[in-house]
Design a protein around this motif. Structure first.
Motif, short mmCIF file in Angstrom:
data_model
loop_
_atom_site.label_atom_id
_atom_site.label_comp_id
_atom_site.label_asym_id
_atom_site.label_seq_id
_atom_site.Cartn_x
_atom_site.Cartn_y
_atom_site.Cartn_z
N THR A 48 0.83 -1.20 0.00
CA THR A 48 0.00 0.00 0.00
C THR A 48 0.87 1.25 0.00
N GLN A 61 -8.37 6.75 -1.28
CA GLN A 61 -7.79 5.75 -2.18
C GLN A 61 -6.89 4.78 -1.40
N VAL A 65 -7.18 0.79 -1.39
CA VAL A 65 -6.06 -0.05 -1.83
C VAL A 65 -5.69 -1.03 -0.72
N ASN A 69 -5.60 -4.99 -1.14
CA ASN A 69 -4.41 -5.77 -0.80
C ASN A 69 -4.73 -6.87 0.21
N ILE A 110 -7.62 -2.25 -8.49
CA ILE A 110 -6.86 -1.06 -8.09
C ILE A 110 -7.08 0.06 -9.11
N TYR A 122 0.40 3.82 -12.98
CA TYR A 122 0.26 2.43 -12.54
C TYR A 122 0.59 1.48 -13.69
#
Length: 148
Positions: A48, A61, A65, A69, A110, A122
């Motif tokens: 993260t 966010q 995330v 995860n 994600i 990303y």
């Protein structure tokens, strides 16, 4: 000469003769050298934080995330990597395909919470991770890489 030798001896006594981990050497939490010693919670936090730093995630966010995860931690941890050593090529291919599928699902989730500029970054991270994996610099050795 005596001072040098006594300095070495003193350093070994203080540190127990143990080498510092890669984490201590690089100053980054969760370095590649300590992957096996990390708890699932520490891995989630490391993953993260990498995205928070690299994608400049908002607090909202970041929370999402972290949840993603956590969701995928069990799926990714369920692979018995010790079996990979003794597995046939077909079994290894099957295990890798499953891990690739799980990672693709995670990446899709994600991306769903990212803004357009973050998605671009990303995608670049994913491309670099794939290049590192192909060049033998992934999780199982090499020079490091993203390792996600």
């Amino acid at each position: 000469m005596f001072l040098v030798l006594s300095g070495i001896t003193f350093a070994q006594e203080r540190g127990g003769g143990e080498r510092p981990s890669r984490t201590q050497q690089s100053g980054r939490p969760g370095g590649m050298g300590d992957r096996q010693q990390m708890t699932p919670e520490q891995r989630i936090e490391r993953q993260t934080q990498q995205l928070v730093e690299q994608l400049k995630l908002t607090k909202d966010q970041e929370a999402k995330v972290t949840a993603i995860n956590k969701k995928y931690q069990d799926k990714q941890s369920s692979v018995d990597w010790s079996k990979m050593r003794d597995a046939s090529d077909a079994e290894r291919t099957k295990i890798r395909a499953e891990m690739t599928r799980v990672q693709a699902e995670k990446d899709k989730e994600i991306k769903a919470i990212l803004k357009a500029d973050q998605i671009k970054l990303y995608d670049e991270m994913l491309k670099k991770r794939e290049e590192n994996r192909r060049n033998g610099q992934g999780r199982m050795g090499g020079q490091g890489g993203q390792g996600q």
